[in-house]
Design an enzyme around this catalytic site. Structure first.
Site, PDB file in Angstrom:
ATOM      1  N   SER A   1     -42.937  -6.516 -13.070  1.00  9.36           N
ATOM      2  CA  SER A   1     -42.599  -7.368 -13.945  1.00  9.36           C
ATOM      3  C   SER A   1     -42.440  -6.425 -15.959  1.00  9.36           C
ATOM      4  CB  SER A   1     -42.822  -8.003 -14.162  1.00  9.36           C
ATOM      5  OG  SER A   1     -42.867  -8.545 -16.190  1.00  9.36           O
ATOM      6  N   SER A   2     -41.494  -6.246 -16.368  1.00 11.17           N
ATOM      7  CA  SER A   2     -41.479  -5.421 -17.512  1.00 11.17           C
ATOM      8  C   SER A   2     -42.360  -5.797 -18.729  1.00 11.17           C
ATOM      9  CB  SER A   2     -40.337  -5.539 -18.269  1.00 11.17           C
ATOM     10  OG  SER A   2     -40.098  -6.890 -18.698  1.00 11.17           O
TER      11      SER A   2
ATOM     12  N   GLU B   1     -34.276 -10.483  -2.591  1.00 13.82           N
ATOM     13  CA  GLU B   1     -33.422 -10.892  -3.921  1.00 13.82           C
ATOM     14  C   GLU B   1     -31.907  -9.714  -3.306  1.00 13.82           C
ATOM     15  OE1 GLU B   1     -35.607 -10.571  -6.959  1.00 13.82           O
ATOM     16  OE2 GLU B   1     -36.950 -12.591  -6.351  1.00 13.82           O
TER      17      GLU B   1
ATOM     18  N   SER C   1       6.728   4.219   8.377  1.00 17.28           N
ATOM     19  CA  SER C   1       6.910   3.721   7.443  1.00 17.28           C
ATOM     20  C   SER C   1       5.538   3.071   6.553  1.00 17.28           C
ATOM     21  CB  SER C   1       7.587   2.123   7.525  1.00 17.28           C
ATOM     22  OG  SER C   1       7.556   1.534   6.143  1.00 17.28           O
TER      23      SER C   1
ATOM     24  N   ASP D   1      10.191  13.762   4.426  1.00 18.11           N
ATOM     25  CA  ASP D   1      10.651  13.804   6.290  1.00 18.11           C
ATOM     26  C   ASP D   1       9.664  14.641   7.110  1.00 18.11           C
ATOM     27  OD1 ASP D   1      13.047  13.134   4.516  1.00 18.11           O
ATOM     28  OD2 ASP D   1      13.238  15.015   4.119  1.00 18.11           O
TER      29      ASP D   1
ATOM     30  N   LYS E   1     -47.473  -7.665 -11.554  1.00 19.60           N
ATOM     31  CA  LYS E   1     -46.731  -8.349 -10.639  1.00 19.60           C
ATOM     32  C   LYS E   1     -45.904  -7.819  -9.297  1.00 19.60           C
ATOM     33  CE  LYS E   1     -44.192 -12.804 -11.393  1.00 19.60           C
ATOM     34  NZ  LYS E   1     -43.411 -12.694 -10.279  1.00 19.60           N
TER      35      LYS E   1
ATOM     36  N   PRO F   1       6.955  15.518   2.280  1.00 24.23           N
ATOM     37  CA  PRO F   1       6.306  14.111   2.401  1.00 24.23           C
ATOM     38  C   PRO F   1       7.015  13.057   3.450  1.00 24.23           C
ATOM     39  CG  PRO F   1       6.436  14.628   0.210  1.00 24.23           C
ATOM     40  CD  PRO F   1       7.282  15.979   1.352  1.00 24.23           C
TER      41      PRO F   1
ATOM     42  N   GLY G   1       1.152  -1.033   0.306  1.00 23.57           N
ATOM     43  CA  GLY G   1      -0.184   0.023  -0.095  1.00 23.57           C
ATOM     44  C   GLY G   1       1.228   1.100  -0.079  1.00 23.57           C
TER      45      GLY G   1
ATOM     46  N   HIS H   1     -36.990 -30.426   5.473  1.00 26.11           N
ATOM     47  CA  HIS H   1     -36.784 -31.485   4.392  1.00 26.11           C
ATOM     48  C   HIS H   1     -37.517 -31.216   2.890  1.00 26.11           C
ATOM     49  CE1 HIS H   1     -34.419 -34.468   5.886  1.00 26.11           C
ATOM     50  NE2 HIS H   1     -35.170 -34.304   7.002  1.00 26.11           N
TER      51      HIS H   1
END
Length: 462
Positions: free
Chosen positions: A318-319, A331, A139, A132, A324, A130, A99, A188
């Site tokens: 729905s389209s 989802e 580091s 020093d 609907k 920047p 990084g 189940h």
């Protein structure tokens, strides 16, 4: 006025857009790492502001930084923390594994802004340098992982946990509202014995609550910082006590109990704490996928599905099929959680890819972890407010299901034995009648006794 300026570093002059606060190293990195479009979220940039503020304060207290320079750095870093320089971090996450380029980007932006505050033009590197001054006693090897920890703690505490708490509380409210609503359990995917819808939502709420607990359990390791390790964990060029003073200043800035990692080597060579946090998110994601799927299955219909829950209308449709309604919010929660599961695989591999005294997949690790936090938080909030808080039960459907359930006859096992009860359910299936009707037609029990023993509400523990 020229549209560019010239800055110089150890390798010579570099042309930089005149209005940009980054410097030569960032500009060079733009040319070297022309890969992808994925950038760090602003939260990580702001965390760099916090890290540089705390470092400057600690350096001033150690005598490693002149007070006038430290004050200018602290002011500039404060603007970075507050979002004032988000547009001046152009690099993608695809850079060296330590990084370093993003750490230098922060050093250069802060140095240029500090010098500007002191009356100097951009690009002078004087009086604030920047490396020093902004990077004094540091580091990239210890600063970047420290920022990784800072931003993770803040994002978990301020973004994810409140969203999960909202979802937990919303689910628990529905658990209480549906406490006495009977339904048929399913194992189940098939009909089982009676239970209540309240227990369904209480289970969901408990899963989310345990997720919050898992985040809290990971926090102690996240609060331990490698700052002060500088090169390879040795602490070279950092004054004695710098790590403790840094954490003290950071605690004052954030309110979180950050402490020095007693082994800087461990904190820089490996990021197990971040994998642990990602693991908690992975568990939460699997919990939420289960919850989202159960809710949308229980709400399927409205006429030809299970239809036990009424999902609130989100205004979308729905389209092709007019009117609907779909469980869109459930989802999208599931999709967000799928991303988190995938991100955890990346985080896992990134942590496993360190070499000797330095992990060299830090950028991709933290980018994926932060995305996981962000999408989990946002999706959980939307799921809570847009779906859970408005969900209702279809009581007529539930009551009909309970009345028609074959497995109500399970309550007769202690009286008639398993085999005779099995003959009742088989008769009910074969003739399309209720188990009560089957039991009576087989002459195994009288109606009064059946009604006394087979009580759906008692079977559900109500």
């Amino acid at each position: 006025m020229s549209s560019t300026r010239i800055e110089r570093d150890a390798f010579g002059p570099v042309e930089i857009p005149a209005d940009r606060y980054w410097g030569a190293q960032t500009q060079r990195a733009l040319g070297v790492f022309d890969i992808g479009e994925e950038r760090f979220p602003a939260s990580l940039i702001h965390a760099f502001g916090l890290q540089k503020m705390a470092a400057a304060r600690a350096n001033m207290r150690c005598g490693a930084l002149d007070a006038a320079l430290a004050d200018a750095i602290i002011s500039a870093a404060g603007e970075l923390r507050d979002g004032g320089f988000d547009a001046h971090f152009p690099l993608t996450i695809w850079q060296t594994g330590s990084g370093t380029q993003t750490n230098m980007n922060a050093n250069e932006v802060i140095a240029n802004r500090a010098n500007e505050l002191l009356g100097q033009p951009l690009g002078t590197k004087s009086p604030v340098h920047p490396n020093d001054h902004v990077n004094a006693s540091q580091s990239s090897n210890d600063s970047f992982p420290t920022v990784m920890h800072i931003v993770t703690v803040l994002e978990l505490a301020q973004r994810l946990k409140p969203s999960l708490a909202l979802l937990r509380d919303s689910l628990q409210e529905k658990a209480e509202a549906f406490e006495d609503v009977l339904k048929i359990a399913r194992t189940h995917l098939m009909d089982a014995v009676p239970m209540t819808m309240g227990r369904v939502f209480d289970t969901f709420a408990r899963q989310v609550a345990h997720g919050i607990d898992r985040i809290d359990a990971a926090m102690p390791r996240l609060l331990s910082l490698p700052q002060g390790g500088t090169a390879a964990g040795t602490g070279l060029n950092a004054p004695p006590g710098f790590d403790a003073l840094f954490c003290e200043e950071l605690r004052a800035l954030t309110g979180h109990a950050f402490t020095p990692n007693p082994s800087k080597f461990e904190g820089m060579a490996a990021h197990d704490a971040l994998v642990e946090a990602s693991g908690a998110l992975n568990v939460i994601a699997t919990s939420l996928i289960k919850i989202a799927n159960d809710v949308r299955w229980l709400g399927s219909g409205p006429r030809c599905g299970l239809g036990e829950l009424k999902i609130p209308d989100d205004g979308l449709t729905s389209s092709i099929m007019p009117g609907k309604r779909n469980p869109t919010i459930a989802e999208v929660l599931a999709q967000a959680c799928m991303q988190v599961v995938g991100n955890h695989a990346v985080v896992t591999m990134a942590n496993a890819s360190g070499n000797f005294e330095l992990n060299v997949a830090k950028p991709v690790l933290i980018a994926n972890l932060l995305q996981s936090i962000r999408v989990l938080a946002d999706a959980s909030r939307v799921f809570a407010t847009g779906l859970v808080q408005g969900v209702e039960v279809e009581e007529a459907r539930l009551a009909a299901n309970v009345a028609n359930s074959l497995l109500l006859a399970t309550a007769l096992n202690p009286v008639l034995g398993y085999d005779k009860v099995a003959s009742i359910t088989a008769e009910a299936v074969a003739k399309g009648i209720t188990p009560r009707e089957a039991a009576l037609s087989l002459g195994l029990i009288d109606g009064e006794t059946y009604d006394r023993i087979v009580d759906a509400r008692k079977m559900a523990g109500r």
